[in-house]
Design an enzyme around this catalytic site. Structure first.
Site, PDB file in Angstrom:
ATOM      1  N   LYS A 110       0.932  -1.237  -0.039  1.00  0.00           N
ATOM      2  CA  LYS A 110       0.150   0.079   0.244  1.00  0.00           C
ATOM      3  C   LYS A 110       1.022   1.371  -0.047  1.00  0.00           C
ATOM      4  CE  LYS A 110      -4.505   0.779  -0.062  1.00  0.00           C
ATOM      5  NZ  LYS A 110      -5.430  -0.232  -0.480  1.00  0.00           N
TER       6      LYS A 110
HETATM    7  P1  NAD Z   1     -12.875   7.606  -3.429  1.00  0.00           P
HETATM    8  O1  NAD Z   1     -12.054   8.420  -2.856  1.00  0.00           O
HETATM    9  O2  NAD Z   1     -13.512   7.742  -4.811  1.00  0.00           O
HETATM   10  O3  NAD Z   1     -14.316   8.018  -2.628  1.00  0.00           O
HETATM   11  C1  NAD Z   1     -14.522   7.811  -1.291  1.00  0.00           C
HETATM   12  C2  NAD Z   1     -15.989   8.634  -0.842  1.00  0.00           C
HETATM   13  O4  NAD Z   1     -16.062   8.437   0.345  1.00  0.00           O
HETATM   14  C3  NAD Z   1     -16.349   9.954  -1.600  1.00  0.00           C
HETATM   15  O5  NAD Z   1     -17.618  10.033  -1.755  1.00  0.00           O
HETATM   16  C4  NAD Z   1     -16.188  10.832  -0.173  1.00  0.00           C
HETATM   17  O6  NAD Z   1     -16.885  11.808  -0.253  1.00  0.00           O
HETATM   18  C5  NAD Z   1     -16.599   9.886   0.988  1.00  0.00           C
HETATM   19  N1  NAD Z   1     -16.169   9.979   2.236  1.00  0.00           N
HETATM   20  C6  NAD Z   1     -15.030  10.681   2.358  1.00  0.00           C
HETATM   21  N2  NAD Z   1     -14.775  10.997   4.017  1.00  0.00           N
HETATM   22  C7  NAD Z   1     -16.105  10.551   4.341  1.00  0.00           C
HETATM   23  C8  NAD Z   1     -16.663  10.533   5.606  1.00  0.00           C
HETATM   24  N3  NAD Z   1     -16.071  11.053   6.522  1.00  0.00           N
HETATM   25  N4  NAD Z   1     -17.944  10.311   5.815  1.00  0.00           N
HETATM   26  C9  NAD Z   1     -18.694   9.782   4.631  1.00  0.00           C
HETATM   27  N5  NAD Z   1     -18.103   9.635   3.283  1.00  0.00           N
HETATM   28  C10 NAD Z   1     -17.088  10.138   3.235  1.00  0.00           C
HETATM   29  O7  NAD Z   1     -12.491   6.229  -2.873  1.00  0.00           O
HETATM   30  P2  NAD Z   1     -13.035   4.955  -3.349  1.00  0.00           P
HETATM   31  O8  NAD Z   1     -11.912   4.404  -4.381  1.00  0.00           O
HETATM   32  O9  NAD Z   1     -14.590   4.727  -3.760  1.00  0.00           O
HETATM   33  O10 NAD Z   1     -12.762   3.858  -1.954  1.00  0.00           O
HETATM   34  C11 NAD Z   1     -13.665   3.908  -1.146  1.00  0.00           C
HETATM   35  C12 NAD Z   1     -13.271   2.698  -0.145  1.00  0.00           C
HETATM   36  O11 NAD Z   1     -13.294   1.400  -0.699  1.00  0.00           O
HETATM   37  C13 NAD Z   1     -11.899   2.868   0.725  1.00  0.00           C
HETATM   38  O12 NAD Z   1     -11.970   2.111   1.860  1.00  0.00           O
HETATM   39  C14 NAD Z   1     -11.039   2.239  -0.229  1.00  0.00           C
HETATM   40  O13 NAD Z   1     -10.076   1.873   0.557  1.00  0.00           O
HETATM   41  C15 NAD Z   1     -12.023   0.963  -0.486  1.00  0.00           C
HETATM   42  N6  NAD Z   1     -11.653   0.267  -1.733  1.00  0.00           N
HETATM   43  C16 NAD Z   1     -11.404   0.963  -3.180  1.00  0.00           C
HETATM   44  C17 NAD Z   1     -10.946   0.129  -4.007  1.00  0.00           C
HETATM   45  C18 NAD Z   1     -10.992   0.774  -5.476  1.00  0.00           C
HETATM   46  O14 NAD Z   1     -10.739  -0.029  -6.363  1.00  0.00           O
HETATM   47  N7  NAD Z   1     -11.450   2.064  -5.643  1.00  0.00           N
HETATM   48  C19 NAD Z   1     -10.607  -1.334  -4.027  1.00  0.00           C
HETATM   49  C20 NAD Z   1     -10.821  -1.646  -2.685  1.00  0.00           C
HETATM   50  C21 NAD Z   1     -11.361  -1.179  -1.478  1.00  0.00           C
END
Ligand code: NAD
Length: 423
Positions: free
Chosen positions: A113
């Site tokens: 990571k």
């Molecule tokens: P992103 O940055 O695209 O979106 C994050 C979202 O969370 C946004 O809508 C933001 O407004 C919201 N957010 C931020 N702080 C917040 C809070 N305090 N309360 C509520 N909402 C809040 O990120 P993503 O890629 O969608 O990732 C989201 C989660 O999924 C993370 O935990 C990430 O590690 C996990 N994840 C993502 C992927 C991927 O392929 N993108 C893969 C596995 C896991």
């Protein structure tokens, strides 16, 4: 989001939690304590400073990390997070989680990571590009298609991956498609990668519902987070006929118990920069969303949003962890006592890394697949891992989380024993 607000989203040290969980799973599955001691540590952790020329003429210095937890089963794989709350221990815990996720999915990868402590929303596109190129240069000896392959995470996207790909390729003198995944299609990305994590979440929820003889059209879901994962999931769920009753972003939540028009929500968010105020919905807080009465609660934002404070008040029938580590161990115990099924992150959100693996394979072969092939192969891998986890859960009479981690840790432990301890 201010640094202070962001820094408080972690209530407990994520690395301490990840290590305690590993010890617990090791005991439950009879894994040699010597191996657990090895797997409790990260193989390599690099901390870099990233000076960036800002648009106002000043220079700002950001902290960056790249951590490799384990490479026993193959090169390390894991996303890069741009967020003001990033810490070294958070990155290590997330790297460890990637090792288990890749092992559970049967991918030939270890876990890694990375992260940069910054608020990307407060930076211009030019500043993010310069930050990304300098961060990539600082970790250039650590990454590579046979070593460690980054991908997007919170706060990063396909454009950021394109800059990493370009910076790495310019330094080695030729294009290296396999150095990073989550790239735009025009430079060797995979079809289906953008929505892959959400699609994996969808397949997990569908399989879990089927175990109870239920289907999407009878299901009410609340989703926290409207980024790559939350937004794509909401879209896919509405295409399946499910009722999405709540959505949120960092600014707040919107609720309609009869179902939200997801396409209208996507348009509203694009036009207004927030979900709140979406016509046909009531505004709510993120805390209220977590406690809504629904069939499936999907945290798809940050860690530790389900904790011992709110776990007793959760009224969902099932929790599906689209985010990484959204449930603290204390909250996990509360949910288990209350009979709420938790589909853990290590199974539920692995779709992204599975299609990242497909992208890496396609890049190495320079031969690209069709979207239906990507989605079908993704479904095979995620559903197989879900079923393996489900049978371990039944066999050991334990939670889905312990079962998933148990299967994964056993696989990494077996590979470690087979290779032997070097020298
Ligand atoms: P992103 O940055 O695209 O979106 C994050 C979202 O969370 C946004 O809508 C933001 O407004 C919201 N957010 C931020 N702080 C917040 C809070 N305090 N309360 C509520 N909402 C809040 O990120 P993503 O890629 O969608 O990732 C989201 C989660 O999924 C993370 O935990 C990430 O590690 C996990 N994840 C993502 C992927 C991927 O392929 N993108 C893969 C596995 C896991």
């Amino acid at each position: 989001m201010s640094v202070t607000e962001a820094a408080t989203h972690l209530r407990e040290n994520p690395l301490a939690l990840a290590r305690a969980e590993l010890r617990r799973v090791g005991e439950a599955f009879g894994v040699d304590p010597n191996l657990i001691a090895v797997l409790s540590e990260c193989k390599k952790s690099v901390e870099v400073s990233v000076p960036v020329a800002m648009d106002d003429g000043k220079t700002r210095v950001f902290d960056g990390y790249r951590v490799v937890h384990n490479v026993t089963r193959g090169p390390a794989k894991g996303g890069i997070r741009y967020h003001a709350g990033v810490t070294g221990d958070e990155v290590k815990a997330l790297a460890m989680g990637m090792t288990w996720k890749c092992a559970l999915m049967g991918l030939p990868f270890g876990g890694a990571k990375g992260g940069v402590v910054c608020d990307p929303k407060a930076l211009t596109a030019g500043e993010i590009e310069r930050l990304t190129r300098r961060y990539t240069t600082e970790i250039i000896n650590e990454i590579g298609p046979e070593k460690d392959i980054p991908a997007p995470d919170v706060g990063t996207n396909a454009q950021v991956m394109a800059w990493i790909f370009d910076t790495y390729s310019m330094n080695v003198g030729h294009s290296v498609l396999g150095v990073v995944t989550g790239k735009p299609l025009s430079i060797g990305g995979s079809v289906g990668r953008d929505g892959a994590t959400a699609r994996g979440v969808l397949y997990c929820i569908r399989t879990a519902l089927q175990k109870e003889g239920r289907r999407f059209p009878d299901t009410r879901l609340a989703i926290q987070g409207f980024g790559n994962v939350g937004r794509n999931l909401a879209r896919l769920l509405s295409e399946e006929g499910a009722r999405v009753i709540a959505l949120s972003d960092s600014k707040g939540a919107v609720v309609n118990p009869y179902g939200i028009d997801v396409q209208a929500a996507i348009t509203h968010k694009a036009e207004h920069g927030a979900l709140t105020g979406l016509p046909g919905t009531e505004d709510a807080t993120n805390d209220e969303l977590i406690e809504l009465e629904c069939d499936v609660l999907v945290p798809a934002a940050l860690e530790q949003v389900i904790n011992t404070d709110n776990a007793p008040r959760i009224r969902a029938h099932m929790v599906c962890e689209a985010a990484n580590s959204p449930t603290t161990p204390g909250a996990d115990d509360v949910l288990e006592d209350r009979g709420i099924l938790v589909l853990p992150d290590v199974v539920a959100n692995a779709g992204g890394v599975v299609v990242s693996y497909f992208e890496w394979v396609q890049g190495l072969q320079e031969y690209f697949w069709k979207e239906y092939e990507v989605n079908a192969k993704l479904n095979d891998i995620v559903v197989r891992a879900f079923e393996e986890t489900w049978s371990a859960k039944e066999r050991f009479d334990t939670s889905m989380r312990t079962a998933a981690l148990g299967v994964a840790v056993q696989r990494v432990a077996e590979a470690t024993t087979t290779r032997g301890l070097y020298p």
